[in-house]
Design an enzyme around this catalytic site. Structure first.
Site, PDB file in Angstrom:
ATOM      1  N   GLU A 127      99.814  44.864  28.560  1.00 17.80           N
ATOM      2  CA  GLU A 127      99.930  46.319  29.281  1.00 17.80           C
ATOM      3  C   GLU A 127      98.281  46.470  29.491  1.00 17.80           C
ATOM      4  OE1 GLU A 127     101.133  50.287  26.953  1.00 17.80           O
ATOM      5  OE2 GLU A 127     102.516  48.714  26.849  1.00 17.80           O
ATOM      6  N   ASP A 129      96.685  50.267  30.691  1.00 24.47           N
ATOM      7  CA  ASP A 129      96.881  51.555  30.510  1.00 24.47           C
ATOM      8  C   ASP A 129      96.041  52.829  31.112  1.00 24.47           C
ATOM      9  OD1 ASP A 129      99.097  50.973  29.104  1.00 24.47           O
ATOM     10  OD2 ASP A 129      98.160  51.016  27.152  1.00 24.47           O
ATOM     11  N   GLU A 131      95.853  56.607  30.052  1.00 24.62           N
ATOM     12  CA  GLU A 131      96.617  57.641  29.286  1.00 24.62           C
ATOM     13  C   GLU A 131      95.654  59.071  29.251  1.00 24.62           C
ATOM     14  OE1 GLU A 131      98.738  55.057  25.878  1.00 24.62           O
ATOM     15  OE2 GLU A 131      96.625  55.048  25.563  1.00 24.62           O
ATOM     16  N   GLN A 144      91.851  58.088  28.225  1.00 21.40           N
ATOM     17  CA  GLN A 144      91.864  56.962  27.680  1.00 21.40           C
ATOM     18  C   GLN A 144      92.188  55.981  28.618  1.00 21.40           C
ATOM     19  OE1 GLN A 144      92.796  56.814  22.947  1.00 21.40           O
ATOM     20  NE2 GLN A 144      94.628  55.798  23.778  1.00 21.40           N
ATOM     21  N   THR A 145      91.547  54.525  28.103  1.00 26.70           N
ATOM     22  CA  THR A 145      92.207  53.281  28.754  1.00 26.70           C
ATOM     23  C   THR A 145      92.002  52.373  27.510  1.00 26.70           C
ATOM     24  OG1 THR A 145      89.617  52.483  29.165  1.00 26.70           O
ATOM     25  CG2 THR A 145      90.640  53.895  30.904  1.00 26.70           C
ATOM     26  N   ASN A 146      93.166  51.356  27.995  1.00 26.70           N
ATOM     27  CA  ASN A 146      93.591  50.515  26.776  1.00 26.70           C
ATOM     28  C   ASN A 146      93.856  49.071  27.550  1.00 26.70           C
ATOM     29  OD1 ASN A 146      93.682  48.920  24.293  1.00 26.70           O
ATOM     30  ND2 ASN A 146      95.292  50.544  23.677  1.00 26.70           N
ATOM     31  N   GLY A 156      93.396  47.604  18.861  1.00 23.20           N
ATOM     32  CA  GLY A 156      93.413  48.519  20.033  1.00 23.20           C
ATOM     33  C   GLY A 156      92.048  48.720  20.691  1.00 23.20           C
ATOM     34  N   ARG A 157      92.039  48.231  21.968  1.00 22.90           N
ATOM     35  CA  ARG A 157      90.840  48.187  22.928  1.00 22.90           C
ATOM     36  C   ARG A 157      90.582  49.537  23.549  1.00 22.90           C
ATOM     37  NH1 ARG A 157      92.392  43.150  22.013  1.00 22.90           N
ATOM     38  NH2 ARG A 157      90.709  41.591  21.224  1.00 22.90           N
ATOM     39  N   GLU A 221     102.076  62.600  17.318  1.00 20.43           N
ATOM     40  CA  GLU A 221     101.502  61.711  16.161  1.00 20.43           C
ATOM     41  C   GLU A 221     100.314  61.464  16.244  1.00 20.43           C
ATOM     42  OE1 GLU A 221     104.456  58.789  15.205  1.00 20.43           O
ATOM     43  OE2 GLU A 221     105.993  60.063  14.858  1.00 20.43           O
ATOM     44  N   TRP A 222      99.743  61.287  17.225  1.00 26.26           N
ATOM     45  CA  TRP A 222      98.326  60.587  17.459  1.00 26.26           C
ATOM     46  C   TRP A 222      97.373  61.316  18.679  1.00 26.26           C
ATOM     47  CZ3 TRP A 222      96.687  58.351  22.150  1.00 26.26           C
ATOM     48  CH2 TRP A 222      97.728  58.106  22.974  1.00 26.26           C
ATOM     49  N   GLY A 226      93.987  63.162  16.285  1.00 29.90           N
ATOM     50  CA  GLY A 226      94.272  62.293  15.409  1.00 29.90           C
ATOM     51  C   GLY A 226      95.948  62.817  14.911  1.00 29.90           C
TER      52      GLY A 226
END
Length: 320
Positions: A127, A129, A131, A144-146, A156-157, A221-222, A226
């Site tokens: 994946e 991402d 986000e 956010q990138t992952n 989680g990076r 949820e996140w 958070g």
């Protein structure tokens, strides 16, 4: 005659201030940042109609194509979010979308432009991402990138950024370069993150064919603080607009055991392949300077700088 030195001093002062602003790339007088000039990779490819290049992923009733299918509005409401999946899967390439985010209160809302192969490889999927995380009143959207490969989701990076513009007022371009050399995340053609495919990353680097997704969904949820600020459906519908879609690269053909790409009658990555040239295998000095500008000013979180979460940092962090 006595006014002349004052005029000269004024001109000199204006010149110095202008020079300092250009050098520092600081906020302009109207409070906005002036980004550095970089190569516009998005100008190299044509835009694909979304109603021809994508299929419904979920929430069909919340998907509305406009302008003859060149743009789409993805809605989130109490009933459902919505999303599209690309008709083709890719072995590598350049992928870009212009996105305008929902205005107003958007806590808990997640707008995503990403690549994944969870449908083909449910237990060891890859994946990449983008986000875009909603906000509560008075706060900013966050980027956010992952990235992960072979199902290595235990680490989680993530990296998070503030924007240097208001992403709800106009369309802005979010692009991904993905190949065997590196993966690069770009915003308005400015690299904000580069992940090199080196020895340390080899087992967790995305390497299998992936689809392209465009979605909006409930991340209560996140996503915001958070999970402390869930989606408030009093403000529905939340509408994300996508357009200027570019997907150029090696299309995966499932019947073949090895990747096969053709352009201009030639098979495989070659000199005529538009995403295997120098622009795509390494960052130019100009792009590196642009990435430093973005990361130094706007990055607010990196997993590589979180010893509380990782007492022993992931091995790739030690090479940065």
């Amino acid at each position: 005659m006595k006014k002349m030195p004052l005029l000269k001093e004024h001109i000199l002062l204006v010149g110095i201030l202008t020079f300092c602003i250009n050098i520092d790339d600081a906020r302009s007088l109207d409070g906005h940042y002036t980004p550095p000039n970089v190569a516009r990779l998005t100008d190299l490819f044509h835009h694909q109609p979304l109603n021809q290049a994508f299929l419904t992923f979920f929430g069909g009733s919340n998907i509305h194509f406009v302008n003859n299918g060149s743009y789409v509005q993805l809605n989130l409401n109490k009933t459902s979010g919505s999303g599209l999946i690309s008709l083709n899967k890719y072995n590598y390439g350049f992928f870009s979308a212009a996105i305008k985010l929902p205005q107003g209160y958007s806590s808990g809302v997640v707008v995503a432009f990403y690549m994944s192969n969870a449908d083909l490889f449910p237990h060891n999927h890859d994946e990449i991402d983008f986000e875009l995380l909603g906000h509560e009143n008075g706060k900013e959207w966050l980027l956010q990138t992952n990235i992960y490969g072979n199902g290595k989701t235990n680490i989680g990076r993530e990296e998070k950024f503030r924007f240097w513009f208001d992403p709800t007022k106009e369309f802005h371009q979010y692009s991904i370069i993905w190949n065997s050399h590196h993966t690069v995340f770009l915003v308005d053609n400015i690299p904000v993150r580069e992940v090199e495919n080196n020895e340390v990353m080899s087992t967790i680097y995305p390497s299998k064919p992936m689809s392209v997704y465009a979605t909006i969904w409930d991340g209560s949820e996140w996503a915001t603080n958070g999970g402390k600020n869930p989606v408030n459906y009093k403000y529905e519908p939340f509408v994300a607009s996508f357009g200027e879609m570019e997907m150029e690269g090696c299309v995966w053909v499932s019947a073949r055991s090895v990747p096969s790409c053709s352009k201009g009658g030639q098979e495989g990555p070659s000199a005529v392949d538009p995403v295997e040239g120098e622009n795509f295998i390494k960052l130019s000095q100009q792009q590196k300077m642009g990435m430093d500008w973005a990361r130094n000013r706007f990055m607010i979180y990196s997993y590589c700088k979180d010893p509380g979460r990782f007492p022993v940092l992931p091995p790739e962090c030690k090479t940065k």
